[in-house]
Design an enzyme around this catalytic site. Structure first.
Site, PDB file in Angstrom:
ATOM      1  N   GLU A 102      -0.361   2.718   4.352  1.00  0.00           N
ATOM      2  CA  GLU A 102       1.097   2.775   4.362  1.00  0.00           C
ATOM      3  C   GLU A 102       1.539   4.062   5.041  1.00  0.00           C
ATOM      4  O   GLU A 102       1.256   5.166   4.560  1.00  0.00           O
ATOM      5  CB  GLU A 102       1.653   2.732   2.937  1.00  0.00           C
ATOM      6  CG  GLU A 102       3.175   2.798   2.910  1.00  0.00           C
ATOM      7  CD  GLU A 102       3.731   3.258   1.573  1.00  0.00           C
ATOM      8  OE1 GLU A 102       4.903   2.939   1.291  1.00  0.00           O
ATOM      9  OE2 GLU A 102       3.010   3.933   0.821  1.00  0.00           O
ATOM     10  N   ASP A 131      -1.864   3.053  -0.342  1.00  0.00           N
ATOM     11  CA  ASP A 131      -0.532   3.601  -0.610  1.00  0.00           C
ATOM     12  C   ASP A 131      -0.436   5.046  -0.117  1.00  0.00           C
ATOM     13  O   ASP A 131      -1.421   5.797  -0.145  1.00  0.00           O
ATOM     14  CB  ASP A 131      -0.277   3.541  -2.118  1.00  0.00           C
ATOM     15  CG  ASP A 131       1.080   4.078  -2.500  1.00  0.00           C
ATOM     16  OD1 ASP A 131       2.076   3.449  -2.129  1.00  0.00           O
ATOM     17  OD2 ASP A 131       1.128   5.142  -3.156  1.00  0.00           O
TER      18      ASP A 131
END
Length: 600
Positions: free
Chosen positions: A330, A296
């Protein structure tokens, strides 16, 4: 043996691959299914409140509210592995499962950590989702079926625990940069001298960071008494391991040093943090034998951190007998500009990133009016990645997700007058692109059931089990008359059937998992996109054709001279070449075809 018979044999053989072989599969051989555990299936209602007493502002549990826990858990995922495998998925990307701060936010704006991105304890499963033993059972059950498990991990930040004396709790706190608020002065360039001998965060040595002892250079951080020991491992409770500069603007230095929506931004330049994070996530590999990490907010961590972390994780995976550990970061971007993504594989040395450029190309062409030359811009950028087209082949591709919203939602918003039939055709077309073009196709849970959310973030996180959220249950789904008020694990929706069919075709043909890409036709307006991919061993050609326009088309497309006959893998193909090196394609509006060439 006819080509059609060979294809059937390949498909049946793919289904019969022994589970023991799953470790040998390369990342590009997978079809990924992404799921938020809280929103998937509730097999154990006893953990719905996470063992916390009180109302929803304590427990975080309110199945009627889109921003709170709904009750899904790891036992539920294990229970539904048949369903996921029937869809054709070979790998499961598991939304974050770490113990989270149950509720945070300013009064009247609270929400819960059901999504998993507000971690307090990096060593255990969130009690709302189950236990570490439940995680072991889930991973073991997936592996027994030959399915991989990818964990969603967070290093950039923790839950919002650290507060600043200068800012009200839960309210925005403006970013204070290093030039105006240097580490060596308290509260600004004219302030009292502090942190003597510290030469800045660019000198990433233990000796240098030992001289950074005062955290009051920008703000005055503190931890409320009730939360002073809430983070695990214990070193994470010390504010010295955080940037403490206020909220990110997502620009310039604040991109890697600012607090993401108030979340405590970890100082990943500090060698203690580097070693600590390696220990944390290496332990998850050791204990659970997971097959990869989705990272993330990867772009919001300094590149030097990844240059140490990634090799350490790959080494740990190798030591655990996991030779194809897949790491993808990401890097959120919303333009068809591969260079933005590629730089993170070159500079940050991330093995792969989520292919936001692919998603944007599909949105602009199938849920928009851009020409199919968008894919030329996309594929031309493949050479920019660290290992060129080899890196591009392992980028997870997607058309929608839990942050940006569902593809069907974009279609409805772009074409509000379109019939449900047209919207469904456009979504089917997007799936065909996703499951045949280069990259690793990633299906977002619910897309196969025709979910159409109201927007992004919380509005795109519908329940697969029977939902009690009114704004989910009033949505008009695709391919069905049902709503999310009843469970969504049927296998008859045309979207489910299509994904299952194309997934089988994909994994049965190396041309579609590992083959090079050649664009045969593209247009500056909506219309034909034709792409050939080639078996890396035999050179056999598979031609994919997609019509993004609202009108049927018939068009000649170049193929290899030796590609003289074609078998239909999906939809309808011409059986023979019209001339040496040319085949005539006929596609309906928003139609597609996948055609396997037989060479002689």
């Amino acid at each position: 043996m006819s080509i059609a018979a060979a294809i059937l044999l390949a498909l049946s053989g793919a289904a019969a691959v022994p589970p023991a072989d799953y470790r040998a599969r390369a990342p590009q051989d997978e079809v990924i299914y992404f799921v938020l555990p809280d929103r998937f299936e509730n097999a154990d209602p006893s953990n719905d409140r996470g063992g916390i007493a009180g109302d929803r502002l304590k427990t975080g549990y309110d199945p009627t509210a889109k921003g709170f826990y709904h009750g899904g858990d790891l036992k539920g995922l294990t229970k539904r592995l048949d369903y996921i495998q029937h869809l054709g998925a070979t790998a499961i990307w598991l939304g974050p499962i770490f113990k989270n701060k149950a509720v945070q936010g300013s009064p009247g704006r609270e929400s819960a950590g059901y999504h998993g991105y507000w971690i307090t304890d990096f060593t255990q499963v969130d009690p709302h989702l189950g236990t570490n033993a439940d995680m072991t059972a889930f991973v073991d059950a997936a592996h027994a079926r030959g399915m991989k498990v990818y964990m969603d991990i967070i290093i950039n930040h923790t839950a919002d625990v650290i507060q600043y004396r200068e800012c009200a709790v839960g309210m925005p706190c403006p970013y204070r940069d290093r030039a105006t608020y240097p580490y060596q002065r308290k509260g600004g360039v004219g302030g009292k001298a502090i942190n003597g001998g510290f030469v800045g965060d660019d000198v990433r040595t233990t000796a240098n960071f030992a001289k950074l002892t005062d955290t009051t250079y920008a703000y005055t951080p503190y931890v409320p008494a009730a939360e002073r020991t809430v983070k695990v491992p214990a070193w994470l409770n010390d504010p010295i391991y955080y940037h403490n500069r206020g909220d990110t603007t997502f620009m310039n230095e604040s991109s890697t040093m600012g607090d993401f929506s108030g979340l405590d931004d970890v100082m990943t330049e500090n060698p203690r943090v580097v070693s600590g994070m390696i220990d944390i996530f290496g332990s998850w590999i050791d204990r659970f034998k997971v097959d990869g990490f989705r990272i993330d907010t990867a772009r919001h961590v300094n590149p030097e951190f990844w240059a140490q972390f990634v090799p350490a994780m790959l080494t740990r995976a190798q030591a655990n007998g996991i030779p194809n550990f897949h790491i993808f970061g990401e890097v959120s971007d919303h333009e068809v500009r591969p260079a933005v993504l590629a730089q993170h594989t070159v500079v940050d040395k991330l093995p792969a990133v989520l292919d936001f450029a692919f998603r944007q190309a599909v949105v602009e062409t199938v849920a928009g009016t851009r020409g199919t030359d968008a894919f030329e811009a996309l594929f031309d950028g493949d050479v920019l990645y660290a290992k060129g087209v080899d890196t591009a082949a392992i980028l997870p591709t997607f058309t929608g997700n839990h942050d940006d919203g569902r593809f069907a939602t974009y279609v409805r918003k772009a074409f509000p007058q379109a019939s449900d039939e047209e919207v469904l055709k456009r979504v089917l077309l997007s799936n065909a692109m996703l499951l045949t073009l280069r990259g690793v196709p990633t299906i977002y849970s619910g897309d196969e059931q025709g979910f159409v959310g109201d927007g992004n973030d919380q509005d795109a996180r519908e329940d697969m089990f029977a939902s009690k959220v009114a704004i989910y249950n009033d949505n008009r789904l695709l391919g069905t008359t049902k709503t999310t008020a009843t469970e969504s694990f049927g296998e008859t929706n045309p979207l489910f059937r299509q994904i299952a069919e194309l997934s089988k075709i994909r994994v049965a043909h190396p041309a579609l998992t590992r083959g090079r890409t050649v664009i045969r036709s593209r247009s500056e307006t909506p219309g034909l996109l034709a792409v050939s991919r080639f078996d890396p061993s035999t050179g056999a050609e598979i031609l994919m054709a997609f019509n993004t326009s609202a009108k049927p088309l018939t068009q000649a497309v170049q193929v290899e001279i030796g590609s003289t006959r074609f078998a239909t893998l999906a939809e309808k193909c011409a059986s023979r070449a019209a001339a040496p090196g040319s085949v005539t394609l006929t596609l309906p509006a928003f139609g597609y075809a996948v055609c396997a060439a037989e060479t002689r």
